[in-house]
Write an enzyme that holds these catalytic residues in place. Structure first.
Site, PDB file in Angstrom:
ATOM      1  N   SER A  47       0.817  -1.217   0.000  1.00  0.00           N
ATOM      2  CA  SER A  47       0.000   0.000   0.000  1.00  0.00           C
ATOM      3  C   SER A  47       0.851   1.267   0.000  1.00  0.00           C
ATOM      4  CB  SER A  47      -0.938   0.013   1.211  1.00  0.00           C
ATOM      5  OG  SER A  47      -0.202   0.066   2.416  1.00  0.00           O
ATOM      6  N   HIS A  48       2.145   1.158   0.371  1.00  0.00           N
ATOM      7  CA  HIS A  48       3.027   2.320   0.374  1.00  0.00           C
ATOM      8  C   HIS A  48       4.232   2.132  -0.533  1.00  0.00           C
ATOM      9  CE1 HIS A  48       0.642   3.169   3.952  1.00  0.00           C
ATOM     10  NE2 HIS A  48       1.015   4.418   3.820  1.00  0.00           N
ATOM     11  N   ALA A 180      -1.494   3.454  11.276  1.00  0.00           N
ATOM     12  CA  ALA A 180      -2.478   4.524  11.236  1.00  0.00           C
ATOM     13  C   ALA A 180      -3.357   4.433  12.478  1.00  0.00           C
ATOM     14  CB  ALA A 180      -3.342   4.404   9.980  1.00  0.00           C
ATOM     15  N   GLU A 188      -4.943   0.620   1.860  1.00  0.00           N
ATOM     16  CA  GLU A 188      -5.449  -0.747   1.832  1.00  0.00           C
ATOM     17  C   GLU A 188      -6.863  -0.793   1.251  1.00  0.00           C
ATOM     18  OE1 GLU A 188      -3.963  -3.492   2.350  1.00  0.00           O
ATOM     19  OE2 GLU A 188      -2.075  -2.773   3.216  1.00  0.00           O
ATOM     20  N   LEU A 305       7.423  -9.733  17.454  1.00  0.00           N
ATOM     21  CA  LEU A 305       7.631  -8.297  17.580  1.00  0.00           C
ATOM     22  C   LEU A 305       7.072  -7.590  16.348  1.00  0.00           C
ATOM     23  CD1 LEU A 305      11.304  -8.187  18.934  1.00  0.00           C
ATOM     24  CD2 LEU A 305       9.164  -8.113  20.242  1.00  0.00           C
TER      25      LEU A 305
END
Length: 339
Positions: A47-48, A180, A188, A305
């Site tokens: 998406s980025h 976000a 997305e 993580l």
């Protein structure tokens, strides 16, 4: 016929540079933008990734972005640096201000970089990871256009307002998160729309304030914050810190550029760096080692993580290249020919 295209990292970078430079971006801006979107693409954050170049070109063509302007650095205070992007992309401003941020953090223990009047579209984790690569702790926040309804509301007012954090772990990948304050990144939903897929329940409401799983109706309505009122409050905090505190606008005061008008897509970003060495002196390593106990205990429970999957994807991409939809590849190639 395959519906995807796999490119080597070098091929993908060259394609990205060609898309931007053929559409009027200076080599300095194109380089900064491609470094960011490739960081995302390599980590399989689609998406980025390269997909975001389409929006950059469209914004520039609509007059909402200066593709050549140089950022102006302002030495505001001993621990504060401001960079005026002058309606250019935020990424070159970040790279220009980063050395000041690092130097001042090491001198003062804490440092702030305020980017004003910038066009921002990118993921924040590449920025905070550049900070943690210097052995510093990094935080970044920025508002977006009003896409999100406040908790209990029915209309867009807040941005997706992301926040990112990165903690250095010498010899290991950093502890990094970037999310976000909306349930999901707007990109997305856009990817679901492009693919003709429904979105999950709880992501958005339509223009009438009713829940929807239709991606198009979601983009016409409002996204929702994660955690209800908690995400809404956190989003508001980010809007304040990256807006009025640094002398910039609130997200709902910005508007995307369109074919009919250049809009006002420019706003602020705030980046904070902490130096463990300056805070702790000779005891810094002792306390950084202490932090590792927390990470080890998390993983000992079988939990992962944040960004672990991203780091695994990074290794795959370094070996096998990056894979994108053929439709996206064709669209990017067409932009180089059209430029």
């Amino acid at each position: 016929m395959t519906d995807t295209v796999t490119l080597s990292i070098d091929q993908a970078e060259k394609l990205g540079l060609a898309v931007l430079e053929d559409n009027g971006f200076s080599s300095a801006h194109a380089g900064a933008i491609v470094r960011s979107v490739m960081s995302a693409q390599i980590d399989e954050c689609h998406s980025h990734g390269l997909y975001r170049l389409i929006g950059c070109v469209q914004t520039a063509r609509n007059g909402g972005l200066d593709t050549k302007v140089l950022p102006e650095v302002i030495d505001q205070a001993p621990a504060i640096t401001r960079v005026n992007a002058h309606k250019g992309c935020s990424l070159l401003s970040f790279e220009t201000g980063l050395p000041y941020l690092v130097e001042k953090a090491r001198h003062c223990g804490i440092s702030v970089l305020a980017i004003n009047n910038s066009f921002h579209f990118s993921a924040l984790w590449p920025e905070v990871e550049q900070i943690s690569a210097h052995g510093l702790v990094g935080i970044a926040m920025t508002p977006t256009h009003a896409f999100v309804a406040p908790a209990g509301g029915t209309k867009p007012l807040l941005g997706t307002n992301p926040i990112a954090f990165s903690w250095p772990r010498p010899g290991k990948t950093p502890y990094t998160f970037d999310f976000a304050t909306s349930v999901i990144a707007r990109g997305e939903i856009e990817l679901h729309r492009r693919a003709g897929k429904d979105i999950p329940e709880g992501w958005a409401i339509d223009a009438d304030g009713q829940p929807t799983t239709d991606a198009t109706k979601a983009l016409e309505g409002a996204m929702l914050t994660f955690g209800g009122h908690k995400g809404s409050a956190l989003s508001t905090m980010i809007g304040l810190l990256a807006g009025p505190l640094i002398g910039d606008v609130l997200g709902h005061e910005t508007h995307a550029a369109s074919e009919d008008a250049p809009g006002n897509p420019h706003h602020g970003e705030i980046i904070i760096a902490f130096s463990p060495e300056t805070f702790l002196g000779a005891e810094a390593q002792q306390h950084l080692d202490h932090a590792e106990d927390l990470f080890e205990r998390i993983m000992a429970q079988g939990a992962r993580l944040p960004s672990q999957r991203r780091f695994e994807a990074r290794e795959r991409s370094r070996q096998s290249g990056v894979t994108i939809p053929k439709a996206l590849h064709d669209e990017l190639v067409a932009l180089t020919m059209a430029g």
